[in-house]
Write a protein that holds these residues in place. Structure first.
Motif, PDB file in Angstrom:
ATOM      1  N   SER A   1       2.675   7.020 -14.925  1.00  0.00           N
ATOM      2  CA  SER A   1       3.792   6.294 -14.318  1.00  0.00           C
ATOM      3  C   SER A   1       3.364   5.571 -13.041  1.00  0.00           C
ATOM      4  O   SER A   1       3.866   4.479 -12.741  1.00  0.00           O
TER       5      SER A   1
ATOM      6  N   LYS B   1       1.635   2.478 -14.161  1.00  0.00           N
ATOM      7  CA  LYS B   1       2.606   1.483 -14.627  1.00  0.00           C
ATOM      8  C   LYS B   1       3.325   0.833 -13.453  1.00  0.00           C
ATOM      9  O   LYS B   1       3.610  -0.377 -13.477  1.00  0.00           O
ATOM     10  N   LEU B   2       3.617   1.619 -12.418  1.00  0.00           N
ATOM     11  CA  LEU B   2       4.225   1.055 -11.216  1.00  0.00           C
ATOM     12  C   LEU B   2       3.300   0.016 -10.591  1.00  0.00           C
ATOM     13  O   LEU B   2       3.743  -1.072 -10.186  1.00  0.00           O
TER      14      LEU B   2
ATOM     15  N   ARG C   1       1.017  -1.696 -12.127  1.00  0.00           N
ATOM     16  CA  ARG C   1       0.955  -2.840 -13.050  1.00  0.00           C
ATOM     17  C   ARG C   1       2.165  -3.741 -12.858  1.00  0.00           C
ATOM     18  O   ARG C   1       2.050  -4.978 -12.865  1.00  0.00           O
ATOM     19  N   MET C   2       3.353  -3.146 -12.659  1.00  0.00           N
ATOM     20  CA  MET C   2       4.563  -3.938 -12.459  1.00  0.00           C
ATOM     21  C   MET C   2       4.515  -4.728 -11.164  1.00  0.00           C
ATOM     22  O   MET C   2       5.204  -5.741 -11.018  1.00  0.00           O
ATOM     23  N   GLN C   3       3.688  -4.256 -10.213  1.00  0.00           N
ATOM     24  CA  GLN C   3       3.555  -4.959  -8.932  1.00  0.00           C
ATOM     25  C   GLN C   3       2.396  -5.952  -8.927  1.00  0.00           C
ATOM     26  O   GLN C   3       2.040  -6.499  -7.882  1.00  0.00           O
TER      27      GLN C   3
ATOM     28  N   TYR D   1      12.220   6.633  -7.781  1.00  0.00           N
ATOM     29  CA  TYR D   1      12.202   5.198  -8.064  1.00  0.00           C
ATOM     30  C   TYR D   1      13.642   4.709  -8.206  1.00  0.00           C
ATOM     31  O   TYR D   1      14.435   5.303  -8.944  1.00  0.00           O
TER      32      TYR D   1
END
Length: 421
Positions: free
Chosen positions: A60, A63-64, A66-68, A382
């Motif tokens: 996770s 993934k956080l 990657r989203m940024q 989150y």
């Protein structure tokens, strides 16, 4: 009265009650703010942030990142596999081995990862096996010593990391012999340096070496940014560093003849201050000369104080208004297991919950099952909600993989003993 200890408006005591203790809790908002601060500190350059996954290796969290828009740096194929699970493409993953086995390096190549070569023997082996088919980055040791604990300095002359800059001619000879494609140059001086001077010393080494390689795509400056572990700590002045490094990099690109990408690999800087290790107080124990707070965690969950003499602020979140009292805070491991000595805390009582601050980096990722203890659960806060991102270990997890080779003989022997007794 102090405000209740909260993360994104959520009570940490409530989080502890919901998920149990000990527990790692991470604040996603803090991670995002660190990314934004880092990114905004560098201007006029083509910046790429590569998160050092070893600092906090969780699906996770990746993934956080990657989203940024943050890429990833890994040091093992398993870290790379997790990054691929998180949605990264192989070209977004920098693989930096340090004496890793050849079959693992071959696997990394087969996965299509970017390869950072840290020794002459490995460079030779890449050349013999793959030639120009596998582009490489060269990890150079610039012989620059700076930073905090010597154990985390990686750029000094006696460090195992990287190819010594003294071997520049040998590197160039191997590259020419096998017509290797060198697309990047890399340094990593280690952790906790405080000013831009150290960075620029290492940068000058790479800027000079870049003349040997006309087809570079990027220069990678690694990381080592210091964060605050306690009030008044000196930290890396990222605004000053960003301005000075950006200017130096722009000048270099002008001399080089074209713009390259500027890479960094922050780990601790992005996640350290987001993390909290929550633990319950098992015993408050008075000795003639010391008063001990014994908690339900230890060096098996947070090894940095014992390994690096690292300071972590400790907060008594159950009794913040208690009378200030001097304690040694220790763990439950059958070993010298000290988190803090002569630490002034609000009065600590059996059953209180305490929080070890700055526990996001190299906390869970270095945790073990020593004393056959379970590793904690991990929770990410989150968008104002608490999400379980790793289950707590169970006894079945601890014994998985054990093989009983004595089952039949053990039963027979114990039956004989029972008969004799």
């Amino acid at each position: 009265m102090h405000a209740p200890y909260q993360i994104q408006g959520l009570s940490t005591l409530a989080i502890a009650q919901q998920f149990g203790l000990p527990l790692y809790v991470y604040d996603a908002d803090r991670i995002i703010r660190q990314i934004d601060t880092f990114r905004s500190s560098f201007t006029g350059v083509n910046l790429k942030i590569k998160y050092a996954a070893k600092s906090l290796t969780n699906l996770s969290i990746l993934k956080l990142m990657r989203m940024q828009g943050v890429d990833v740096d890994v040091v093992s194929v398993n870290e790379a596999r997790l990054a691929l699970m998180a949605g990264y493409s192989p070209q977004q993953i920098m693989y930096t081995p340090s004496g890793n086995a050849w079959p693992e390096i071959q696997e990394a190549i087969s996965l299509g990862l970017r390869l950072n070569v840290d020794s002459l023997p490995l460079l030779e082996q890449i050349g013999q096996t793959y030639g120009a088919a596998v582009p490489v980055c060269l990890r150079i040791n610039p012989s620059v010593a700076d930073g905090g604990n010597f154990k985390i300095q990686t750029g000094h002359a006696n460090s195992k990391f990287g190819i010594p800059n003294d071997y520049r001619d040998q590197v160039a000879a191997i590259v020419a012999r096998y017509d290797l494609s060198v697309i990047g140059l890399h340094i990593h001086t280690g952790s906790d340096f405080k000013d831009a001077g150290t960075f620029l010393k290492g940068a000058s080494v790479l800027f000079d070496m870049a003349a040997d390689y006309p087809n570079l795509q990027f220069i990678d400056f690694g990381s080592g940014f210091k964060v605050a572990y306690r009030e008044g700590d000196i930290v890396t002045d990222l605004t000053d560093l960003g301005a000075r490094v950006s200017a130096a990099f722009q000048a270099f690109c002008q001399r080089y003849g074209r713009d390259l990408e500027l890479w960094f690999e922050p780990g601790k800087y992005l996640v350290s201050e987001s993390g909290h290790l929550l633990a319950q107080v098992n015993v408050v124990k008075q000795h003639p000369t010391r008063r001990f707070v014994q908690v339900d965690t230890g060096l098996n969950h947070l090894i940095r104080p014992m390994m690096y003499d690292a300071w972590h602020d400790i907060v008594n979140i159950s009794n913040p208004e208690g009378e200030p009292t001097l304690y040694d805070v220790v763990g439950y491991i059958c070993e010298t297991d000290t988190f803090a000595t002569d630490r002034m805390l609000p009065e600590v009582r059996t059953g209180d919950v305490v929080s070890f601050e700055n526990a996001g980096a190299y906390g869970f990722s270095m945790a073990s099952t020593y004393n056959l203890r379970e590793r904690p659960a991990e929770v990410l806060i989150y968008a104002g909600q608490a999400h379980l991102i790793r289950q707590r270990d169970t006894f079945a997890d601890l014994t998985r993989g054990m093989v009983d080779v004595f089952s039949d003989e053990f039963n027979r022997k114990t039956e004989e003993i029972d008969v004799l007794s």
